[in-house]
Design a protein around this motif. Structure first.
Motif, PDB file in Angstrom:
ATOM      1  N   GLU A 500       0.842  -1.187   0.000  1.00 15.65           N
ATOM      2  CA  GLU A 500       0.000   0.000   0.000  1.00 15.65           C
ATOM      3  C   GLU A 500       0.882   1.242   0.000  1.00 15.65           C
ATOM      4  O   GLU A 500       2.010   1.225   0.508  1.00 15.65           O
ATOM      5  CB  GLU A 500      -0.941   0.010   1.197  1.00 15.65           C
ATOM      6  N   LEU A 501       0.376   2.319  -0.580  1.00 14.72           N
ATOM      7  CA  LEU A 501       1.112   3.572  -0.694  1.00 14.72           C
ATOM      8  C   LEU A 501       0.392   4.670   0.071  1.00 14.72           C
ATOM      9  O   LEU A 501      -0.841   4.778   0.016  1.00 14.72           O
ATOM     10  CB  LEU A 501       1.246   3.993  -2.159  1.00 14.72           C
ATOM     11  N   THR A 502       1.134   5.477   0.789  1.00 13.46           N
ATOM     12  CA  THR A 502       0.614   6.693   1.408  1.00 13.46           C
ATOM     13  C   THR A 502       1.561   7.824   1.058  1.00 13.46           C
ATOM     14  O   THR A 502       2.773   7.612   0.931  1.00 13.46           O
ATOM     15  CB  THR A 502       0.504   6.561   2.941  1.00 13.46           C
ATOM     16  N   SER A 503       1.024   9.014   0.891  1.00 13.46           N
ATOM     17  CA  SER A 503       1.873  10.130   0.483  1.00 13.46           C
ATOM     18  C   SER A 503       1.231  11.446   0.877  1.00 13.46           C
ATOM     19  O   SER A 503       0.001  11.571   0.899  1.00 13.46           O
ATOM     20  CB  SER A 503       2.110  10.084  -1.033  1.00 13.46           C
ATOM     21  N   LYS A 504       2.098  12.430   1.185  1.00 17.47           N
ATOM     22  CA  LYS A 504       1.659  13.795   1.439  1.00 17.47           C
ATOM     23  C   LYS A 504       2.485  14.726   0.563  1.00 17.47           C
ATOM     24  O   LYS A 504       3.717  14.626   0.551  1.00 17.47           O
ATOM     25  CB  LYS A 504       1.842  14.157   2.918  1.00 17.47           C
ATOM     26  N   PRO A 505       1.832  15.620  -0.174  1.00 13.06           N
ATOM     27  CA  PRO A 505       2.576  16.524  -1.054  1.00 13.06           C
ATOM     28  C   PRO A 505       3.632  17.320  -0.282  1.00 13.06           C
ATOM     29  O   PRO A 505       3.343  17.895   0.768  1.00 13.06           O
ATOM     30  CB  PRO A 505       1.482  17.447  -1.618  1.00 13.06           C
ATOM     31  N   GLY A 506       4.843  17.288  -0.790  1.00  8.13           N
ATOM     32  CA  GLY A 506       5.926  18.034  -0.179  1.00  8.13           C
ATOM     33  C   GLY A 506       6.575  17.373   1.011  1.00  8.13           C
ATOM     34  O   GLY A 506       7.609  17.839   1.507  1.00  8.13           O
ATOM     35  N   GLU A 507       5.985  16.261   1.519  1.00  6.55           N
ATOM     36  CA  GLU A 507       6.523  15.616   2.717  1.00  6.55           C
ATOM     37  C   GLU A 507       7.107  14.238   2.443  1.00  6.55           C
ATOM     38  O   GLU A 507       7.911  13.741   3.216  1.00  6.55           O
ATOM     39  CB  GLU A 507       5.437  15.508   3.795  1.00  6.55           C
ATOM     40  N   GLY A 508       6.691  13.611   1.353  1.00  4.78           N
ATOM     41  CA  GLY A 508       7.278  12.315   1.030  1.00  4.78           C
ATOM     42  C   GLY A 508       6.255  11.232   0.796  1.00  4.78           C
ATOM     43  O   GLY A 508       5.038  11.459   0.842  1.00  4.78           O
ATOM     44  N   THR A 509       6.761  10.036   0.544  1.00  2.53           N
ATOM     45  CA  THR A 509       5.936   8.876   0.212  1.00  2.53           C
ATOM     46  C   THR A 509       6.389   7.684   1.033  1.00  2.53           C
ATOM     47  O   THR A 509       7.573   7.561   1.367  1.00  2.53           O
ATOM     48  CB  THR A 509       6.057   8.547  -1.290  1.00  2.53           C
ATOM     49  N   LYS A 510       5.434   6.825   1.346  1.00  4.04           N
ATOM     50  CA  LYS A 510       5.749   5.621   2.113  1.00  4.04           C
ATOM     51  C   LYS A 510       5.074   4.425   1.472  1.00  4.04           C
ATOM     52  O   LYS A 510       3.866   4.431   1.237  1.00  4.04           O
ATOM     53  CB  LYS A 510       5.273   5.778   3.561  1.00  4.04           C
ATOM     54  N   ALA A 511       5.867   3.400   1.156  1.00  4.68           N
ATOM     55  CA  ALA A 511       5.339   2.137   0.631  1.00  4.68           C
ATOM     56  C   ALA A 511       5.480   1.087   1.724  1.00  4.68           C
ATOM     57  O   ALA A 511       6.578   0.888   2.262  1.00  4.68           O
ATOM     58  CB  ALA A 511       6.108   1.709  -0.613  1.00  4.68           C
ATOM     59  N   THR A 512       4.390   0.434   2.072  1.00  2.00           N
ATOM     60  CA  THR A 512       4.396  -0.554   3.147  1.00  2.00           C
ATOM     61  C   THR A 512       4.050  -1.926   2.589  1.00  2.00           C
ATOM     62  O   THR A 512       3.008  -2.103   1.956  1.00  2.00           O
ATOM     63  CB  THR A 512       3.400  -0.181   4.254  1.00  2.00           C
ATOM     64  N   LEU A 513       4.932  -2.885   2.838  1.00  2.00           N
ATOM     65  CA  LEU A 513       4.719  -4.273   2.417  1.00  2.00           C
ATOM     66  C   LEU A 513       4.386  -5.093   3.653  1.00  2.00           C
ATOM     67  O   LEU A 513       5.092  -5.005   4.667  1.00  2.00           O
ATOM     68  CB  LEU A 513       5.981  -4.845   1.769  1.00  2.00           C
ATOM     69  N   ARG A 514       3.327  -5.868   3.582  1.00  3.50           N
ATOM     70  CA  ARG A 514       2.950  -6.757   4.685  1.00  3.50           C
ATOM     71  C   ARG A 514       3.051  -8.191   4.183  1.00  3.50           C
ATOM     72  O   ARG A 514       2.410  -8.554   3.198  1.00  3.50           O
ATOM     73  CB  ARG A 514       1.538  -6.447   5.192  1.00  3.50           C
ATOM     74  N   LEU A 515       3.854  -8.975   4.888  1.00  2.00           N
ATOM     75  CA  LEU A 515       4.180 -10.315   4.402  1.00  2.00           C
ATOM     76  C   LEU A 515       4.054 -11.337   5.521  1.00  2.00           C
ATOM     77  O   LEU A 515       4.330 -11.034   6.689  1.00  2.00           O
ATOM     78  CB  LEU A 515       5.614 -10.343   3.869  1.00  2.00           C
ATOM     79  N   PRO A 516       3.669 -12.575   5.181  1.00  2.00           N
ATOM     80  CA  PRO A 516       3.666 -13.642   6.196  1.00  2.00           C
ATOM     81  C   PRO A 516       5.098 -14.001   6.567  1.00  2.00           C
ATOM     82  O   PRO A 516       6.037 -13.756   5.801  1.00  2.00           O
ATOM     83  CB  PRO A 516       2.961 -14.800   5.490  1.00  2.00           C
ATOM     84  N   LEU A 517       5.281 -14.586   7.738  1.00  3.28           N
ATOM     85  CA  LEU A 517       6.624 -14.935   8.197  1.00  3.28           C
ATOM     86  C   LEU A 517       7.255 -16.026   7.346  1.00  3.28           C
ATOM     87  O   LEU A 517       8.464 -16.085   7.192  1.00  3.28           O
ATOM     88  CB  LEU A 517       6.585 -15.386   9.664  1.00  3.28           C
ATOM     89  N   THR A 518       6.435 -16.921   6.827  1.00  2.00           N
ATOM     90  CA  THR A 518       6.969 -18.039   6.057  1.00  2.00           C
ATOM     91  C   THR A 518       6.006 -18.405   4.941  1.00  2.00           C
ATOM     92  O   THR A 518       4.816 -18.098   5.003  1.00  2.00           O
ATOM     93  CB  THR A 518       7.215 -19.271   6.950  1.00  2.00           C
ATOM     94  N   LEU A 519       6.530 -19.056   3.920  1.00  5.42           N
ATOM     95  CA  LEU A 519       5.708 -19.511   2.803  1.00  5.42           C
ATOM     96  C   LEU A 519       5.308 -20.974   2.938  1.00  5.42           C
ATOM     97  O   LEU A 519       4.537 -21.480   2.136  1.00  5.42           O
ATOM     98  CB  LEU A 519       6.487 -19.339   1.492  1.00  5.42           C
ATOM     99  N   ALA A 520       5.856 -21.672   3.896  1.00  8.55           N
ATOM    100  CA  ALA A 520       5.704 -23.122   3.942  1.00  8.55           C
ATOM    101  C   ALA A 520       4.508 -23.582   4.771  1.00  8.55           C
ATOM    102  O   ALA A 520       3.709 -24.394   4.327  1.00  8.55           O
ATOM    103  CB  ALA A 520       6.982 -23.756   4.489  1.00  8.55           C
ATOM    104  N   ILE A 521       4.387 -23.077   5.994  1.00  2.00           N
ATOM    105  CA  ILE A 521       3.331 -23.514   6.902  1.00  2.00           C
ATOM    106  C   ILE A 521       2.638 -22.278   7.452  1.00  2.00           C
ATOM    107  O   ILE A 521       3.300 -21.308   7.830  1.00  2.00           O
ATOM    108  CB  ILE A 521       3.901 -24.365   8.056  1.00  2.00           C
ATOM    109  N   VAL A 522       1.326 -22.289   7.476  1.00  2.00           N
ATOM    110  CA  VAL A 522       0.585 -21.117   7.919  1.00  2.00           C
ATOM    111  C   VAL A 522      -0.598 -21.550   8.779  1.00  2.00           C
ATOM    112  O   VAL A 522      -1.175 -22.624   8.567  1.00  2.00           O
ATOM    113  CB  VAL A 522       0.107 -20.290   6.701  1.00  2.00           C
TER     114      VAL A 522
END
Length: 667
Positions: A500-522
């Motif tokens: 997801e992306l958040t941004s404020k004009p003149g202040e910058g941009t932030k990209a946030t990635l949310r990921l599971p701890l592992t791909l094998a067992i959930v």
């Protein structure tokens, strides 16, 4: 099968070159840090020895010249500068090529070495002031000048030195090469024969070196042992003719660590924390076996639950406990600090800032956050794209930043934190921020939205991930071709994550990635829709509700549910999956979240939670976006795993279509 020596060297060289690069990048921020200079020099010295030992002569020869030039920096005879760091990084890259492709790039190293030699021999002292050739020569002479009588060297190796392959005879031979030596062994630690450990260290050494050599030359003999050994180097008085005193004065010889314990003792303690390098393929095989064990254990537990055999039930419980311990331990072995990935980006930001004539500070936090090694490997490319965009698109030039009242040097920060069963990785910058008007104009130009469509900034930002979408006004070597962010989104969703992306004009941009701890067992929540069973990743589940009676007979597609004053769209999975069996009387709604978006999934029954081993879908089914994989249940049946990100995206699309139809009817 014995490992290939060349592969062994390349792996060692990769680690050493990474350490060298980090030291050089740190030096670019802190020119006066002598510890960093020593760290870089140690990496070069080890690399030279390893290259020679494994037959990589091109590497050894080049690094020898690299080390010789860098030695002037270590001795304070040449200043540390941005230009020096730049050339040294180029030399590091050349060493990497020599290791990967022997015989292909040797000639390309000559200009790099010539440039490096010219820089460290340009007649400037460590303070950067101009010096005459005579003064520079005198400075070097003074640095090497010592009392002609020589040195008294006393040392004991670390407690595990013999076990780790250190040969004290070779160290003594190196001291003899410096000049005439008188060597006396000290054996006060020798034990009785029945208590003797063949790999133990029992001898110390007292060496009188009668040669006019600099102290640095002696220290270099013990370069890779000094942190853990006992070492004393003292000038030898000219009139000293007496026999060497026995090395039986611990107060003179032993050096203590911060806690007051001898360093040899700390070396012995460090042995307990020693690591073992294991091929990644073996860990993958182990994880596969553990996954099959978890499935078999679930089947055994289900059989035991339907049996009256007390012995079978007891064995099933023991195996369940052991399988859980083995599962957690194996997953822990696969977890690596994400800092190993962050370190690669420092060079990227350094080079990009130089190419684009921008000043950028790169800051990392949360390097100790652990993530499955497979996740770390597959995150490298997406994060490279995001960071390149932050420096190229987000960061202004120094002049533009001054005009906006900002510091000339911008900041790109990457942060990792644990968030429940997920890891959140954010890349932020303090640049100009995203231009909503330009994004909207480009989306309208590409026919993605209607000119009168009402969209929030969050919805507009999602078009950045559309294939071929770019707001760059010109194509450069860094960006502008519309390739990158769509690839980033697909890669993150392929890891069962969201961006997801958040941004404020003149202040910058932030990209946030949310990921599971592992791909094998959930951990998954099992639900039933008609006759089929499905698993929803538990990390995405926010709450469960009963579908109100007023909504039971609702229309297909996207509807809305009032959850404590907030309208949440929901999807009827029965309609999506084409289920023909009659619906349950009391249907349930599972509220799931992806980023800032929430959606409800209507199911017939919530069965419960279970550990699910994820199996990839076949190529035939890989295009089905609703599911991210499958798992095998305890009874041997297959349950599909729902792709929450895709379902949320589907709900958003249906919501927009419904809003469009509403506007048409109103018109």
């Amino acid at each position: 099968m014995s490992p290939d020596p060349a592969d062994t060297f390349r792996q060692e060289a990769r680690d050493l070159l990474e350490a060298l690069e980090q030291a050089l990048l740190d030096l670019s921020q802190d020119h006066g840090n002598r510890d960093l200079v020593d760290s870089a020099f140690r990496a070069l010295h080890t690399l030279k020895g390893s290259g020679s030992m494994f037959g990589f002569d091109e590497v050894a020869d080049f690094v020898h010249e690299f080390e010789t030039a860098f030695d002037r920096v270590r001795k304070g005879l040449a200043p540390i500068s941005e230009e020096l760091v730049r050339i040294a990084l180029n030399a590091k890259d050349h060493v990497q090529l020599l290791a990967l492709e022997p015989g292909e790039h040797a000639a390309a190293g000559t200009p790099i070495l010539n440039e490096l030699r010219a820089l460290v021999s340009d007649g400037r002292g460590a303070d950067g002031e101009e010096q005459s050739p005579e003064a520079a020569s005198q400075e070097e002479s003074d640095a090497s000048a010592i009392d002609a009588a020589g040195w008294r060297v006393r040392f004991k190796l670390p407690a595990d030195a013999i076990e780790m392959g250190t040969n004290p005879m070779l160290l003594l031979d190196e001291l003899r090469e410096l000049g005439p030596c008188e060597i006396v062994a000290s054996g006060e630690d020798v034990t009785a024969l029945d208590e003797h450990d063949p790999l133990g260290r029992y001898l110390g050494w007292d060496v009188t070196l009668r040669a006019a050599v600099p102290q640095d030359a002696i220290e270099d003999v013990f370069l890779f042992l000094r942190e853990d050994m006992e070492l004393s180097i003292e000038p030898l008085a000219p009139e000293t003719d007496a026999e060497p005193e026995p090395a039986d004065t611990p107060a003179e010889v032993a050096t203590a660590d911060a806690a007051g314990a001898p360093r040899a003792a700390s070396a012995a303690n460090a042995k307990a924390g020693a690591s073992l390098r294991v091929a990644a393929e073996r860990l993958d095989e182990l994880m596969d076996c553990v996954g099959e064990l978890v499935i078999a254990q679930a089947r055994l537990s289900q059989i035991a639950a339907g049996s009256q055999d007390v012995g079978l039930t007891g064995v099933a419980e023991d195996i369940e406990r052991l399988a859980a311990t083995l599962r957690d331990t194996t997953m822990g072995v696969r977890m690596v600090p994400i800092g190993s990935l962050f370190g690669r980006f420092r060079r990227l930001v350094h080079d990009l800032a130089s190419d684009l004539d921008k000043k950028v500070e790169f800051v990392t936090t949360g390097e100790e956050t652990e993530l499955d090694k497979t996740m770390v490997e597959r995150l490298a490319d997406p994060l490279v794209h995001i960071i390149r965009n932050a420096v190229d698109h987000g960061m202004e030039t120094p002049e533009a930043r001054r005009a906006a009242g900002k510091a000339e040097c911008g900041k790109v920060q990457i942060t990792a934190v644990h968030s429940g069963a997920e890891v959140a990785i954010s890349v932020s910058d303090d640049g100009a921020g995203l231009d909503s008007a330009r994004i909207r104009a480009k989306a309208e130009e590409n026919g993605l939205i209607a000119p009168d469509a009402k969209l929030t900034d969050h919805e507009l930002f999602q078009y950045i991930f559309h294939p071929g979408f770019s707001t760059a006004q010109e194509i450069t070597s860094v960006s502008g071709r519309g390739v990158g962010m769509d690839v980033v989104k697909r890669a993150i969703e392929g890891l069962r994550g969201t961006i997801e992306l958040t941004s404020k004009p003149g202040e910058g941009t932030k990209a946030t990635l949310r990921l599971p701890l592992t791909l094998a067992i959930v951990e998954g929540m099992l639900v039933r829709v008609g006759d089929g069973r499905y698993a929803i990743p538990l990390s995405a589940v926010e709450e469960c509700l009963e579908l109100p009676a007023s909504e039971v007979a609702g229309t297909s597609g996207c509807n809305f549910l009032d959850v404590r004053g907030t309208l949440v769209p929901y999807l009827r999975l029965r309609d999506m999956f084409g289920t023909q069996t009659p619906a349950d009387l009391h249907q349930k709604v599972v509220i799931v979240g992806s980023g800032e978006q929430r959606v409800g999934l209507v199911v017939d029954q919530i069965i419960g939670n279970a550990q699910t081993v994820i199996k990839s879908l076949s190529r035939l089914h890989s295009s089905i976006g609703t599911f991210s994989g499958a798992t095998i249940m305890g009874d041997g049946e297959v349950a599909l795993i729902l792709d929450v990100a895709q379902l949320v995206s589907s709900a958003e699309q249906q919501q927009r279509r419904a809003a469009g139809r509403h506007l048409e009817l109103a018109a």
